[in-house]
Design a protein around this motif. Structure first.
Motif, PDB file in Angstrom:
ATOM      1  N   TYR A 101       0.844  -1.197   0.000  1.00 56.08           N
ATOM      2  CA  TYR A 101       0.000   0.000   0.000  1.00 56.08           C
ATOM      3  C   TYR A 101       0.874   1.240   0.000  1.00 56.08           C
ATOM      4  CZ  TYR A 101      -3.356   3.525   1.522  1.00 56.08           C
ATOM      5  OH  TYR A 101      -4.125   4.667   1.630  1.00 56.08           O
ATOM      6  N   VAL A 102       0.641   2.161  -0.945  1.00 58.48           N
ATOM      7  CA  VAL A 102       1.425   3.390  -1.050  1.00 58.48           C
ATOM      8  C   VAL A 102       0.495   4.596  -1.154  1.00 58.48           C
ATOM      9  CG1 VAL A 102       3.464   2.318  -2.066  1.00 58.48           C
ATOM     10  CG2 VAL A 102       1.618   3.104  -3.567  1.00 58.48           C
ATOM     11  N   GLY A 103      -0.759   4.434  -0.733  1.00 60.59           N
ATOM     12  CA  GLY A 103      -1.731   5.515  -0.796  1.00 60.59           C
ATOM     13  C   GLY A 103      -1.612   6.458   0.387  1.00 60.59           C
ATOM     14  N   GLU A 104      -2.691   7.143   0.701  1.00 59.40           N
ATOM     15  CA  GLU A 104      -2.723   8.117   1.791  1.00 59.40           C
ATOM     16  C   GLU A 104      -2.255   7.476   3.101  1.00 59.40           C
ATOM     17  OE1 GLU A 104      -2.784  10.979   4.212  1.00 59.40           O
ATOM     18  OE2 GLU A 104      -3.365  11.441   2.128  1.00 59.40           O
ATOM     19  N   PRO A 105      -1.174   8.016   3.722  1.00 57.43           N
ATOM     20  CA  PRO A 105      -0.658   7.382   4.940  1.00 57.43           C
ATOM     21  C   PRO A 105      -1.454   7.709   6.203  1.00 57.43           C
ATOM     22  CG  PRO A 105       0.699   9.262   4.347  1.00 57.43           C
ATOM     23  CD  PRO A 105      -0.296   9.096   3.244  1.00 57.43           C
ATOM     24  N   GLU A 106      -2.177   8.819   6.188  1.00 57.80           N
ATOM     25  CA  GLU A 106      -2.918   9.243   7.381  1.00 57.80           C
ATOM     26  C   GLU A 106      -4.402   8.987   7.157  1.00 57.80           C
ATOM     27  OE1 GLU A 106      -1.463  10.207  10.108  1.00 57.80           O
ATOM     28  OE2 GLU A 106       0.561  10.268   9.268  1.00 57.80           O
ATOM     29  N   LEU A 107      -4.816   7.768   7.385  1.00 57.41           N
ATOM     30  CA  LEU A 107      -6.215   7.398   7.180  1.00 57.41           C
ATOM     31  C   LEU A 107      -7.004   7.565   8.480  1.00 57.41           C
ATOM     32  CD1 LEU A 107      -5.841   4.117   5.082  1.00 57.41           C
ATOM     33  CD2 LEU A 107      -6.345   6.429   4.246  1.00 57.41           C
ATOM     34  N   VAL A 141      -8.568  -7.142   0.636  1.00 62.33           N
ATOM     35  CA  VAL A 141      -7.422  -6.426   1.221  1.00 62.33           C
ATOM     36  C   VAL A 141      -7.953  -5.261   2.046  1.00 62.33           C
ATOM     37  CG1 VAL A 141      -5.303  -5.146   0.765  1.00 62.33           C
ATOM     38  CG2 VAL A 141      -5.947  -7.067  -0.723  1.00 62.33           C
ATOM     39  N   ASN A 142      -7.789  -5.344   3.347  1.00 57.49           N
ATOM     40  CA  ASN A 142      -8.231  -4.277   4.242  1.00 57.49           C
ATOM     41  C   ASN A 142      -7.025  -3.460   4.697  1.00 57.49           C
ATOM     42  OD1 ASN A 142     -11.194  -4.974   4.743  1.00 57.49           O
ATOM     43  ND2 ASN A 142     -10.202  -6.898   5.258  1.00 57.49           N
ATOM     44  N   VAL A 143      -7.075  -2.153   4.468  1.00 56.99           N
ATOM     45  CA  VAL A 143      -6.025  -1.259   4.946  1.00 56.99           C
ATOM     46  C   VAL A 143      -6.535  -0.627   6.233  1.00 56.99           C
ATOM     47  CG1 VAL A 143      -4.588   0.747   4.439  1.00 56.99           C
ATOM     48  CG2 VAL A 143      -5.253  -0.822   2.591  1.00 56.99           C
ATOM     49  N   VAL A 144      -5.851  -0.927   7.345  1.00 59.75           N
ATOM     50  CA  VAL A 144      -6.375  -0.595   8.667  1.00 59.75           C
ATOM     51  C   VAL A 144      -5.354   0.244   9.440  1.00 59.75           C
ATOM     52  CG1 VAL A 144      -7.357  -1.511  10.788  1.00 59.75           C
ATOM     53  CG2 VAL A 144      -7.600  -2.805   8.658  1.00 59.75           C
ATOM     54  N   PRO A 145      -5.626   1.539   9.653  1.00 63.35           N
ATOM     55  CA  PRO A 145      -4.710   2.366  10.452  1.00 63.35           C
ATOM     56  C   PRO A 145      -4.842   2.076  11.935  1.00 63.35           C
ATOM     57  CG  PRO A 145      -6.616   3.662   9.790  1.00 63.35           C
ATOM     58  CD  PRO A 145      -6.765   2.312   9.127  1.00 63.35           C
ATOM     59  N   ASP A 146      -3.854   2.501  12.701  1.00 65.17           N
ATOM     60  CA  ASP A 146      -3.894   2.337  14.154  1.00 65.17           C
ATOM     61  C   ASP A 146      -5.057   3.128  14.755  1.00 65.17           C
ATOM     62  OD1 ASP A 146      -1.711   0.685  14.251  1.00 65.17           O
ATOM     63  OD2 ASP A 146      -0.270   2.315  14.579  1.00 65.17           O
ATOM     64  N   GLY A 147      -5.623   2.578  15.819  1.00 61.19           N
ATOM     65  CA  GLY A 147      -6.611   3.312  16.597  1.00 61.19           C
ATOM     66  C   GLY A 147      -8.039   3.221  16.110  1.00 61.19           C
ATOM     67  N   VAL A 148      -8.295   2.511  15.003  1.00 63.39           N
ATOM     68  CA  VAL A 148      -9.673   2.408  14.532  1.00 63.39           C
ATOM     69  C   VAL A 148     -10.343   1.183  15.138  1.00 63.39           C
ATOM     70  CG1 VAL A 148      -9.100   3.567  12.375  1.00 63.39           C
ATOM     71  CG2 VAL A 148      -9.073   1.064  12.466  1.00 63.39           C
ATOM     72  N   SER A 149     -11.661   1.214  15.191  1.00 64.02           N
ATOM     73  CA  SER A 149     -12.407   0.077  15.721  1.00 64.02           C
ATOM     74  C   SER A 149     -13.826   0.114  15.177  1.00 64.02           C
ATOM     75  CB  SER A 149     -12.438   0.105  17.257  1.00 64.02           C
ATOM     76  OG  SER A 149     -13.057   1.288  17.720  1.00 64.02           O
ATOM     77  N   GLY A 178     -13.416   1.177  11.916  1.00 66.50           N
ATOM     78  CA  GLY A 178     -12.750  -0.010  11.399  1.00 66.50           C
ATOM     79  C   GLY A 178     -13.766  -0.989  10.840  1.00 66.50           C
ATOM     80  N   TYR A 179     -13.350  -1.784   9.852  1.00 66.55           N
ATOM     81  CA  TYR A 179     -14.262  -2.770   9.270  1.00 66.55           C
ATOM     82  C   TYR A 179     -14.482  -3.930  10.239  1.00 66.55           C
ATOM     83  CZ  TYR A 179     -10.830  -6.473   8.489  1.00 66.55           C
ATOM     84  OH  TYR A 179      -9.923  -7.483   8.682  1.00 66.55           O
ATOM     85  N   PHE A 180     -15.552  -4.692  10.014  1.00 66.37           N
ATOM     86  CA  PHE A 180     -15.687  -5.968  10.703  1.00 66.37           C
ATOM     87  C   PHE A 180     -16.463  -6.932   9.810  1.00 66.37           C
ATOM     88  CE2 PHE A 180     -19.688  -3.993  11.931  1.00 66.37           C
ATOM     89  CZ  PHE A 180     -20.590  -5.036  12.076  1.00 66.37           C
ATOM     90  N   MET A 181     -16.443  -8.208  10.198  1.00 70.03           N
ATOM     91  CA  MET A 181     -17.115  -9.251   9.441  1.00 70.03           C
ATOM     92  C   MET A 181     -18.262  -9.799  10.277  1.00 70.03           C
ATOM     93  SD  MET A 181     -13.882 -11.166   7.686  1.00 70.03           S
ATOM     94  CE  MET A 181     -12.619 -10.218   6.815  1.00 70.03           C
ATOM     95  N   ALA A 182     -19.476  -9.547   9.814  1.00 71.56           N
ATOM     96  CA  ALA A 182     -20.647  -9.929  10.594  1.00 71.56           C
ATOM     97  C   ALA A 182     -20.706 -11.435  10.810  1.00 71.56           C
ATOM     98  CB  ALA A 182     -21.914  -9.445   9.898  1.00 71.56           C
ATOM     99  N   GLY A 183     -20.303 -12.201   9.799  1.00 74.83           N
ATOM    100  CA  GLY A 183     -20.372 -13.656   9.914  1.00 74.83           C
ATOM    101  C   GLY A 183     -19.348 -14.247  10.856  1.00 74.83           C
ATOM    102  N   LEU A 184     -18.313 -13.474  11.206  1.00 72.96           N
ATOM    103  CA  LEU A 184     -17.278 -13.939  12.133  1.00 72.96           C
ATOM    104  C   LEU A 184     -17.410 -13.300  13.506  1.00 72.96           C
ATOM    105  CD1 LEU A 184     -14.193 -13.904   9.726  1.00 72.96           C
ATOM    106  CD2 LEU A 184     -15.741 -15.785  10.234  1.00 72.96           C
ATOM    107  N   SER A 185     -18.486 -12.555  13.704  1.00 74.21           N
ATOM    108  CA  SER A 185     -18.729 -11.885  14.982  1.00 74.21           C
ATOM    109  C   SER A 185     -19.575 -12.762  15.899  1.00 74.21           C
ATOM    110  CB  SER A 185     -19.433 -10.544  14.744  1.00 74.21           C
ATOM    111  OG  SER A 185     -18.660  -9.693  13.918  1.00 74.21           O
TER     112      SER A 185
END
Length: 244
Positions: A101-107, A141-149, A178-185
């Motif tokens: 990933y080389v896109g926006e670093p501050e998500l 492919v999930n791009v997940v920054p620190d601190g999200v939920s 942050g994303y989540f997966m309903a079927g795995l919750s």
């Protein structure tokens, strides 16, 4: 499972004669990256189990999933480096594709992409009679920054019958970052049956995938799921809790 984790596109050419089946496996099918640093890189392996060499190309796509679970892809190759972008994977061998990933670093929130590994159709000799099956794999492919939920929120619950099966239609929102997966919750469903008896069911881990699939829900998105139940519940009594 995963009505959205990959798509298999079948393109048929020269409809007469025996089919030439191509067999390949991709692992993993779900990848999580960070916007920067060493964790912004992932490796995906494709195994060619067929008897012939198969050419593939990789395209990175931004994914949007509708409330009904339909996946829409749009090009997002400017946000990734891919190596190799094309490769001929020899028979009975493996090919590792590296993405960064080389896109926006501050998500401010996680983003959902798909690594689309597409088989390149090959020319078939004019005298050959066969069906060419072209297979595409979509790696989540999930791009997940620190601190999200994620924050799972029930928008509505409706008791209904679908294909002669009693159940409930649930609109489930993600009000978090942050994303989540309903079927795995973890799910808790309680209520009262039409006979006045107490109803309670708990689903842990991936138990719900058998009913709704993986069910990816991105930040700020809503998904609608039909959940079949063994009992018909009184609509006003139903309570649901989802813990990502």
């Amino acid at each position: 499972m995963a009505r959205i984790l990959f798509q298999i596109a079948l393109a048929l050419a020269m409809v007469f004669g025996p089919a030439t089946a191509e067999a390949a496996r991709v692992s993993p099918m779900i990848v999580e990256l960070e916007p920067t640093g060493r964790a912004s890189v992932a490796r995906v392996e494709l195994t060619n189990d067929s008897e012939r060499n198969i050419p593939f190309e990789v395209r990175m796509m931004l994914g949007e999933i509708s409330e009904e679970g339909e996946l829409t892809l749009s090009p997002a190759e400017e946000n990734f480096l891919v190596f190799p972008a094309q490769a001929i994977v020899e028979s009975k061998s493996q090919q590792v594709f590296r993405i960064q990933y080389v896109g926006e670093p501050e998500l401010a929130k996680s983003e959902i992409y798909y690594m689309s590994i597409q088989q390149i159709p090959v020319e078939i000799e004019a005298e050959a009679s066969q069906v060419q099956v072209v297979i595409n794999y979509n790696v989540l492919v999930n791009v997940v920054p620190d601190g999200v939920s994620p924050v799972a929120t029930i928008r509505s619950i409706e008791a209904r019958v679908e294909e002669e099966k009693s159940g409930i239609q649930v609109r489930l929102a993600n009000d978090g970052t942050g994303y989540f997966m309903a079927g795995l919750s973890d799910w808790s469903i309680t209520g009262t049956t039409q006979n006045g008896e107490t109803y309670s069911e708990n689903y842990k881990g991936d138990e719900m995938t058998r009913k709704i699939g993986v069910g990816v829900i991105g930040p700020g998105r809503v998904r609608s799921f039909f959940i079949p139940l063994d009992e018909e519940l009184a609509p006003d009594s139903i309570k649901i809790k989802v813990e990502p």
